[in-house]
Design a protein around this motif. Sequence first.
Motif, short mmCIF file in Angstrom:
data_model
loop_
_atom_site.label_atom_id
_atom_site.label_comp_id
_atom_site.label_asym_id
_atom_site.label_seq_id
_atom_site.Cartn_x
_atom_site.Cartn_y
_atom_site.Cartn_z
N GLU A 132 0.79 -1.37 0.05
CA GLU A 132 0.24 -0.04 0.16
C GLU A 132 0.82 1.39 -0.09
O GLU A 132 0.55 2.33 -0.72
CB GLU A 132 -0.98 0.01 1.33
N LEU A 133 1.91 1.36 0.78
CA LEU A 133 2.92 2.52 0.92
C LEU A 133 3.51 2.81 -0.43
O LEU A 133 3.72 3.64 -0.99
CB LEU A 133 3.86 2.31 2.09
N ASP A 134 4.23 1.41 -1.10
CA ASP A 134 4.88 1.54 -2.34
C ASP A 134 3.95 2.12 -3.46
O ASP A 134 4.51 3.01 -4.20
CB ASP A 134 5.23 0.19 -2.57
N ALA A 135 2.62 1.60 -3.48
CA ALA A 135 1.60 2.25 -4.39
C ALA A 135 1.29 3.71 -4.21
O ALA A 135 1.49 4.46 -5.22
CB ALA A 135 0.41 1.41 -4.49
N ALA A 136 1.45 4.27 -2.86
CA ALA A 136 1.26 5.63 -2.53
C ALA A 136 2.34 6.37 -3.06
O ALA A 136 2.25 7.60 -3.66
CB ALA A 136 0.88 5.76 -1.37
N VAL A 137 3.51 5.96 -2.69
CA VAL A 137 5.00 6.67 -3.46
C VAL A 137 4.92 6.66 -4.81
O VAL A 137 5.13 7.70 -5.38
CB VAL A 137 5.96 5.75 -2.59
N GLU A 138 4.42 5.55 -5.39
CA GLU A 138 4.45 5.73 -7.01
C GLU A 138 3.57 6.83 -7.37
O GLU A 138 3.80 7.36 -8.56
CB GLU A 138 4.14 4.36 -7.58
N ARG A 139 2.37 6.79 -6.87
CA ARG A 139 1.35 7.81 -7.25
C ARG A 139 1.72 9.18 -6.90
O ARG A 139 1.68 9.98 -7.90
CB ARG A 139 0.15 7.46 -6.60
N MET A 140 2.67 9.60 -5.92
CA MET A 140 3.06 10.87 -5.71
C MET A 140 4.26 11.11 -6.53
O MET A 140 4.21 12.29 -6.87
CB MET A 140 3.68 10.73 -3.94
N LYS A 141 5.09 10.21 -7.08
CA LYS A 141 6.03 10.27 -7.95
C LYS A 141 5.71 10.63 -9.16
O LYS A 141 5.97 11.85 -9.82
CB LYS A 141 6.87 8.99 -8.18
#
Length: 72
Positions: free
Chosen positions: A50-59
């Motif tokens: 979940e955190l990895d997906a959020a980081v990718e969306r922010m990138k």
Amino acid sequence: MSAVHVFTARMPVDEYDALRAYAHFTRKAINDVVLAAIRAYLGEKGRAEELDAAVERMKEQFRATLDNLGDE
């Protein structure tokens, strides 16, 4: 020592008092108790993904800004 980020957290007085009491009776710093709780929360099954997906969306959202940082 790795870099740290200082932040303020708001919580109800009763919960803060319970946190403070727990830290006192376990002979730990409040910061250590909170950090352990955050690490446990993030370590739960599915949290890392979940955190990895959020980081990718922010990138992606800030791609242009991130790309420009390298130019300075």
